[in-house]
Design an enzyme around this catalytic site. Structure first.
Site, short mmCIF file in Angstrom:
data_model
loop_
_atom_site.label_atom_id
_atom_site.label_comp_id
_atom_site.label_asym_id
_atom_site.label_seq_id
_atom_site.Cartn_x
_atom_site.Cartn_y
_atom_site.Cartn_z
CG ASP A 51 -4.90 2.22 1.46
OD1 ASP A 51 -3.85 2.03 0.81
OD2 ASP A 51 -5.69 1.30 1.78
CG HIS A 95 -2.00 -1.04 1.13
ND1 HIS A 95 -3.30 -0.74 0.81
CD2 HIS A 95 -1.95 -2.38 1.28
CE1 HIS A 95 -4.01 -1.86 0.77
NE2 HIS A 95 -3.21 -2.88 1.06
CD GLN A 130 -1.82 -12.63 -2.83
OE1 GLN A 130 -1.64 -13.84 -2.79
NE2 GLN A 130 -1.43 -11.82 -1.86
CD1 TRP A 179 -2.21 -3.06 -9.05
CD2 TRP A 179 -2.55 -5.03 -10.07
NE1 TRP A 179 -2.47 -2.82 -10.38
CE2 TRP A 179 -2.67 -4.02 -11.03
CE3 TRP A 179 -2.72 -6.36 -10.47
CZ2 TRP A 179 -2.97 -4.28 -12.36
CZ3 TRP A 179 -3.00 -6.63 -11.81
CH2 TRP A 179 -3.12 -5.59 -12.73
CG ASN A 180 2.21 -2.50 -5.46
OD1 ASN A 180 1.96 -1.41 -5.97
ND2 ASN A 180 1.67 -2.90 -4.32
N GLY A 187 -6.56 -13.25 -0.75
CA GLY A 187 -7.30 -12.04 -1.13
C GLY A 187 -7.49 -11.81 -2.62
BR1 BUP Z 1 9.38 -8.91 -0.29
C1 BUP Z 1 9.86 -7.47 -1.34
N1 BUP Z 1 11.57 -6.15 -2.28
O1 BUP Z 1 12.17 -7.92 -1.03
P1 BUP Z 1 2.81 -6.38 -3.76
C2 BUP Z 1 8.93 -6.67 -1.90
N2 BUP Z 1 9.32 -5.59 -2.65
O2 BUP Z 1 11.04 -4.38 -3.53
P2 BUP Z 1 2.29 -7.46 -1.08
C3 BUP Z 1 10.65 -5.34 -2.84
O3 BUP Z 1 7.21 -4.57 -2.31
P3 BUP Z 1 -0.40 -6.48 -1.08
C4 BUP Z 1 11.26 -7.22 -1.52
O4 BUP Z 1 8.54 -4.73 -5.56
C5 BUP Z 1 6.38 -4.43 -4.50
O5 BUP Z 1 6.52 -3.10 -4.93
C6 BUP Z 1 7.72 -5.13 -4.51
O6 BUP Z 1 3.79 -5.30 -3.13
C7 BUP Z 1 8.30 -4.67 -3.20
O7 BUP Z 1 2.60 -7.48 -2.66
C8 BUP Z 1 5.99 -4.41 -3.03
O8 BUP Z 1 3.44 -7.06 -4.91
C9 BUP Z 1 5.08 -5.58 -2.66
O9 BUP Z 1 1.53 -5.69 -4.05
O10 BUP Z 1 1.19 -6.40 -0.85
O11 BUP Z 1 3.49 -7.04 -0.35
O12 BUP Z 1 1.77 -8.80 -0.79
O13 BUP Z 1 -0.87 -7.75 -0.42
O14 BUP Z 1 -0.95 -5.27 -0.42
O15 BUP Z 1 -0.60 -6.49 -2.56
#
Ligand code: BUP
Length: 461
Positions: free
Chosen positions: A116, A18, A384, A362-363, A382
């Site tokens: 958010d 987030h 995913q 999503w990120n 969730g």
């Molecule tokens: Br772990 C990790 N390095 O080692 P998501 C994550 N990330 O840059 P999540 C790193 O964290 P939600 C690491 O690039 C992305 O920007 C990754 O977000 C970065 O999954 C972020 O992919 C992770 O959306 O969050 O953490 O499960 O459940 O809220 O989607």
């Protein structure tokens, strides 16, 4: 009036998934001459979030940070969930009445606030009487948003959840029962109740911000923008955010991350599998060991970001302890495993990396599209699975299989290894991922980021 700098307050909730898109949004707004106030909720749950925020603030000293000290939850509420992030969202929500004094002290007065998605029903009660325009930032896919916005229409019929095999969303199509976040199928659960009232409350907001690419979800975006999904929604702004330099200071600074970087330099082009399940998903020990076996069996070298605990500060167990001595030996020969934060975007864009085993946070999906790396989708919680469908539908990757929700099924190493090989050896998939990257780069950050421009225009008016 084109030169006026609108003043926007950003209110992220907790979790790197987030915080990251909020900070990327802040960076984009600053580049378009906006004033940004960042509201940070304290105490912060993870070290990763603290690091992201500090790195961002030192890269952008023109941002005003307002620290928001949230109230602890009463013991009964604190015991209501095991998810530390969900509990943090709840604490922030319950503390939001304390936010009005911070908002009214800001100068110049706010032109808008961005909230958010996890906080919306509480934040609107604060901004409405203050007449501050409030925008929802939905930090997942447009497809997940379509389910969210349609949920208040359909939730009643979910009461008899055993009979529902899919949800048909107008303009979007059917979402199979197996992809719907399990708690939404239990209408009396706290999560489902909140999801429904938040979905209703969307209509009180001034706009919805979403971060996706046409190349991933053009049909969904079209249907949403045409108002086909649900009536009376505020306008949708797709901002197409991209990774920013402040994120780079993080990973490769650490010792483990340094080792990853050197190791990647020594590998063949497109030969490495990158494995990560995001910042808040810890696999069971048993599943971790099967994954280790699968990686070794795939025959490809790998970088594996391993999480043994949801919160990084509590993740103290050494790798040997998690994997066991024998597997540790095998894994060390073929790949590199880290328990600390790596700069994911930097790893993904390394020339040696040829595939991404991802939980489809999503990120992570947006980042894979940005660098053009094929994805083997292994959704666990969730939103995913719905995000995994987007990955598969766009051709960026494919779903591993009917692997179930986290903890329900143990996916065996044999199968994992086979699917990884499939991803790494599929030339067509690699080409398509590259095409997505090229198409995205033609528009995002250039002339195509209309959503962001329209949003700022609105705030300037
Ligand atoms: Br772990 C990790 N390095 O080692 P998501 C994550 N990330 O840059 P999540 C790193 O964290 P939600 C690491 O690039 C992305 O920007 C990754 O977000 C970065 O999954 C972020 O992919 C992770 O959306 O969050 O953490 O499960 O459940 O809220 O989607």
């Amino acid at each position: 009036n084109d030169l006026r700098s609108p003043h926007v307050a950003l209110l992220p909730s907790s979790g790197a998934g987030h915080i990251t898109p909020f900070l990327r949004l802040a960076a984009s707004l600053l580049s378009q001459n906006c004033r940004v106030t960042l509201i940070t909720s304290h105490p912060i749950v993870t070290q990763a979030e603290s690091n992201l925020i500090s790195s961002f603030l030192s890269s952008f000293p023109q941002v005003t940070e307002k620290q928001f000290h949230i109230l602890p939850l009463d013991p009964a509420s604190a015991a209501s969930s095991k998810d530390p992030f969900f509990l943090q969202w709840e604490s922030i929500r319950r503390s939001l009445h304390l936010l009005s004094s911070i908002l009214s002290s800001l100068s110049p007065p706010l032109d808008a606030m961005v909230s958010d998605i996890t906080l919306i029903s509480s934040t609107i009660t604060i901004t409405k009487p203050m007449k501050i325009p409030n925008y929802v930032f939905f930090t997942s896919s447009a497809k997940m948003f379509s389910l969210f916005s349609y949920y208040s229409v359909v939730s009643e019929s979910l009461a008899d959840s055993t009979k529902i095999s899919e949800i048909k969303i107008p303009g979007i199509g059917a979402i199979p029962r197996s992809s719907i976040p399990p708690l939404l199928l239990v209408p009396e659960s706290l999560f489902a109740t909140m999801f429904k009232s938040d979905s209703d409350n969307l209509r009180q907001f001034d706009g919805i911000i979403i971060n996706t690419f046409d190349q991933l979800e053009s049909k969904t975006l079209k249907a949403l923008k045409a108002g086909e999904v649900a009536g009376g929604l505020p306008p949708l702004f797709n901002v197409g955010l991209i990774p920013n330099d402040f994120e780079r200071k993080l990973g490769f600074g650490g010792e483990g991350a340094e080792a990853v970087s050197k190791w990647l330099d020594a590998q063949l082009a497109k030969s490495v599998v990158y494995v990560s399940f995001g910042s808040r998903t810890a696999l069971s020990r048993e599943q971790i060991r099967e994954l280790g076996e699968g990686l070794v069996k795939s025959g490809y070298p790998f970088v594996w970001v391993m999480k043994d605990k949801a919160v990084d500060k509590e993740d103290g167990e050494k790798l040997e302890g998690v994997l066991g001595a024998e597997m540790m030996g095998e894994v060390k020969e073929k790949g590199i495993v880290v328990k600390e934060w790596v700069d994911q975007v930097e790893v993904l864009r390394h020339n040696s990396v040829g595939g991404f085993v991802s939980h489809c946070g999503w990120n992570s999906v947006v980042e894979a599209a940005w660098v053009g790396v094929p994805v083997l989708a292994w959704p666990l919680h969730g939103d995913q699975r719905i995000n995994g469908e987007v990955v598969q539908g766009s051709g960026l990757g494919f779903m591993g299989g009917n692997w179930g929700w986290s903890g329900q099924v143990l996916v065996k190493g044999e199968e994992i290894g086979r699917r990884i090989k499939e991803m790494m050896e599929d030339e067509g998939l690699r080409l398509r991922a590259g095409e997505i990257r090229d198409e995205v780069r033609k528009v995002v950050g250039g002339t195509g980021d209309d959503g962001l421009k329209q949003l700022i225009q609105k705030w300037r008016a």
